[in-house]
Design an enzyme around this catalytic site. Sequence first.
Site, mmCIF file in Angstrom:
data_model
loop_
_atom_site.group_PDB
_atom_site.id
_atom_site.type_symbol
_atom_site.label_atom_id
_atom_site.label_comp_id
_atom_site.label_asym_id
_atom_site.label_seq_id
_atom_site.Cartn_x
_atom_site.Cartn_y
_atom_site.Cartn_z
ATOM 1 N N GLY A 4 -29.469 41.879 -41.623
ATOM 2 C CA GLY A 4 -29.358 40.640 -40.836
ATOM 3 C C GLY A 4 -29.602 40.902 -39.361
ATOM 4 O O GLY A 4 -28.808 40.509 -38.508
ATOM 5 N N THR A 6 -32.171 39.764 -37.596
ATOM 6 C CA THR A 6 -33.082 38.776 -37.000
ATOM 7 C C THR A 6 -32.376 37.838 -36.022
ATOM 8 O O THR A 6 -33.020 36.996 -35.405
ATOM 9 C CB THR A 6 -33.754 37.918 -38.094
ATOM 10 N N ASN A 82 -24.048 43.601 -42.116
ATOM 11 C CA ASN A 82 -23.807 42.473 -41.211
ATOM 12 C C ASN A 82 -24.297 41.135 -41.779
ATOM 13 O O ASN A 82 -23.704 40.098 -41.485
ATOM 14 C CB ASN A 82 -24.521 42.774 -39.881
ATOM 15 N N TYR A 148 -15.300 30.558 -47.365
ATOM 16 C CA TYR A 148 -15.741 31.550 -46.368
ATOM 17 C C TYR A 148 -14.631 32.579 -46.165
ATOM 18 O O TYR A 148 -14.893 33.790 -46.173
ATOM 19 C CB TYR A 148 -16.107 30.872 -45.041
ATOM 20 N N LYS A 152 -14.568 36.751 -46.849
ATOM 21 C CA LYS A 152 -14.256 37.761 -45.827
ATOM 22 C C LYS A 152 -12.977 38.534 -46.187
ATOM 23 O O LYS A 152 -12.845 39.693 -45.817
ATOM 24 C CB LYS A 152 -14.182 37.107 -44.443
ATOM 25 N N GLY A 179 -13.628 37.398 -34.166
ATOM 26 C CA GLY A 179 -13.222 35.990 -34.156
ATOM 27 C C GLY A 179 -14.409 35.136 -33.743
ATOM 28 O O GLY A 179 -15.554 35.462 -34.074
HETATM 29 P P1 NDP Z 1 -26.277 34.596 -37.343
HETATM 30 O O1 NDP Z 1 -26.471 33.384 -38.164
HETATM 31 O O2 NDP Z 1 -26.653 34.558 -35.908
HETATM 32 O O3 NDP Z 1 -26.997 35.842 -38.030
HETATM 33 C C1 NDP Z 1 -26.882 36.074 -39.417
HETATM 34 C C2 NDP Z 1 -27.863 37.153 -39.856
HETATM 35 O O4 NDP Z 1 -27.666 37.365 -41.264
HETATM 36 C C3 NDP Z 1 -29.302 36.741 -39.649
HETATM 37 O O5 NDP Z 1 -30.034 37.837 -39.174
HETATM 38 C C4 NDP Z 1 -29.777 36.363 -41.053
HETATM 39 O O6 NDP Z 1 -31.154 36.692 -41.191
HETATM 40 C C5 NDP Z 1 -28.925 37.292 -41.923
HETATM 41 N N1 NDP Z 1 -28.783 36.763 -43.270
HETATM 42 C C6 NDP Z 1 -28.110 35.661 -43.664
HETATM 43 N N2 NDP Z 1 -28.263 35.456 -44.981
HETATM 44 C C7 NDP Z 1 -29.056 36.456 -45.437
HETATM 45 C C8 NDP Z 1 -29.596 36.793 -46.700
HETATM 46 N N3 NDP Z 1 -29.349 36.047 -47.782
HETATM 47 N N4 NDP Z 1 -30.378 37.884 -46.808
HETATM 48 C C9 NDP Z 1 -30.650 38.625 -45.722
HETATM 49 N N5 NDP Z 1 -30.169 38.376 -44.492
HETATM 50 C C10 NDP Z 1 -29.392 37.304 -44.359
HETATM 51 O O7 NDP Z 1 -24.717 34.942 -37.489
HETATM 52 P P2 NDP Z 1 -23.790 36.103 -36.869
HETATM 53 O O8 NDP Z 1 -24.591 37.126 -36.176
HETATM 54 O O9 NDP Z 1 -22.687 35.445 -36.162
HETATM 55 O O10 NDP Z 1 -23.190 36.681 -38.224
HETATM 56 C C11 NDP Z 1 -23.328 38.010 -38.649
HETATM 57 C C12 NDP Z 1 -22.139 38.401 -39.484
HETATM 58 O O11 NDP Z 1 -20.946 38.259 -38.716
HETATM 59 C C13 NDP Z 1 -21.905 37.528 -40.731
HETATM 60 O O12 NDP Z 1 -21.476 38.362 -41.774
HETATM 61 C C14 NDP Z 1 -20.778 36.585 -40.302
HETATM 62 O O13 NDP Z 1 -20.033 36.130 -41.392
HETATM 63 C C15 NDP Z 1 -19.985 37.505 -39.420
HETATM 64 N N6 NDP Z 1 -19.095 36.893 -38.459
HETATM 65 C C16 NDP Z 1 -19.534 35.966 -37.549
HETATM 66 C C17 NDP Z 1 -18.662 35.442 -36.613
HETATM 67 C C18 NDP Z 1 -19.069 34.410 -35.633
HETATM 68 O O14 NDP Z 1 -18.192 33.663 -35.155
HETATM 69 N N7 NDP Z 1 -20.319 34.298 -35.265
HETATM 70 C C19 NDP Z 1 -17.277 35.914 -36.536
HETATM 71 C C20 NDP Z 1 -16.920 36.859 -37.553
HETATM 72 C C21 NDP Z 1 -17.800 37.341 -38.439
HETATM 73 P P3 NDP Z 1 -32.249 35.799 -41.963
HETATM 74 O O15 NDP Z 1 -31.815 34.366 -41.877
HETATM 75 O O16 NDP Z 1 -33.521 36.103 -41.231
HETATM 76 O O17 NDP Z 1 -32.239 36.354 -43.341
HETATM 77 C C1 8X3 Z 2 -16.466 33.571 -38.212
HETATM 78 C C2 8X3 Z 2 -15.405 33.194 -37.248
HETATM 79 O O1 8X3 Z 2 -13.504 31.606 -36.732
HETATM 80 O O2 8X3 Z 2 -15.409 30.684 -37.901
HETATM 81 O O3 8X3 Z 2 -16.100 34.561 -39.094
HETATM 82 O O4 8X3 Z 2 -13.955 32.147 -39.049
HETATM 83 S S1 8X3 Z 2 -14.542 31.851 -37.762
#
Ligand code: NDP
Ligand code: 8X3
Length: 249
Positions: A4, A6, A82, A148, A152, A179
Amino acid sequence: MITGATAGFGEATAHEFAKNGYDLILTGRRLERLNKVAEEMGKKYGVEVFTLNFDVRKNEEVQKSIYSLPAQWQNIDVLVNNAGLASGFGPIQDGDIKDWEAMIDTNVKGLLYVTRCIAPMMIKNKKGHIINIGSTAGKEAYLNGNVYCATKFAVDALTKSMRIDMLPHGIRVTGVCPGMAETEFSIVRFHGDTDKAKNVYKGLTPLSAQDIADVVYFVASRPANVNISDIVVTPLAQANTSNILRKVE
Ligand code: NDP
Ligand code: 8X3
């Protein structure tokens, strides 16, 4: 190797590792963005980048891609699991089964498929570090978070369990649990509704992707005898999943 890469945390983490001289294997579904990020890494930091364009939900694609890595690229020091998403936000009785399946298939099964390919490589190489991106949502459930949160919580359990399995092999396993962070996360959660997504962070300063990239690099760059098991990072305005301080204008 960062899944992930991108967008969001994955992309920022790629920059952080490249800045520190790591060659990178970057994955994601959006090929154009994947190529763009890879090109940037090469130009900006002069590191080597290998891209793998697959959907983590499809085990056949995962296996085919990862097993196609040339031998020298199978020497993976760090795997950042990720790739993930939230899809939908509402009470369990109104849940959309497609949203549930997308989250379970990506956040839990996808992480497992990737790990199943990489862990044996690390064991063979007698070194490695698996960093799973969990969430505060995997520590405490919150209103409308249900599935969700469950995915997690599963990541948290897998991190703990994987650390035990990897113990005899000298492979580090860490959970990084952020968070609220403003990435594409909430836009994806609200199916493209950018106003709803913006509203999530109203009246507070959320984490940035860079804040998490800093932490991921920090845990990966500790001396060989140190394993950081778990790290929870929130914005200052967030005490836990439900106690959030917002400034009202
Ligand atoms: P983004 O949406 O900005 O990035 C998510 C990334 O995951 C993208 O690069 C996407 O790439 C990739 N992805 C999603 N689904 C798939 C798939 N089926 N196959 C391959 N790649 C996939 O979100 P974040 O950077 O915020 O999230 C990253 C991680 O952090 C996740 O696991 C999320 O649950 C976790 N997280 C996020 C938080 C937040 O508040 N933002 C807090 C806590 C945890 P593409 O679409 O090109 O495949
Ligand atoms: C993503 C953060 O607060 O939406 O894991 O659960 S929250």
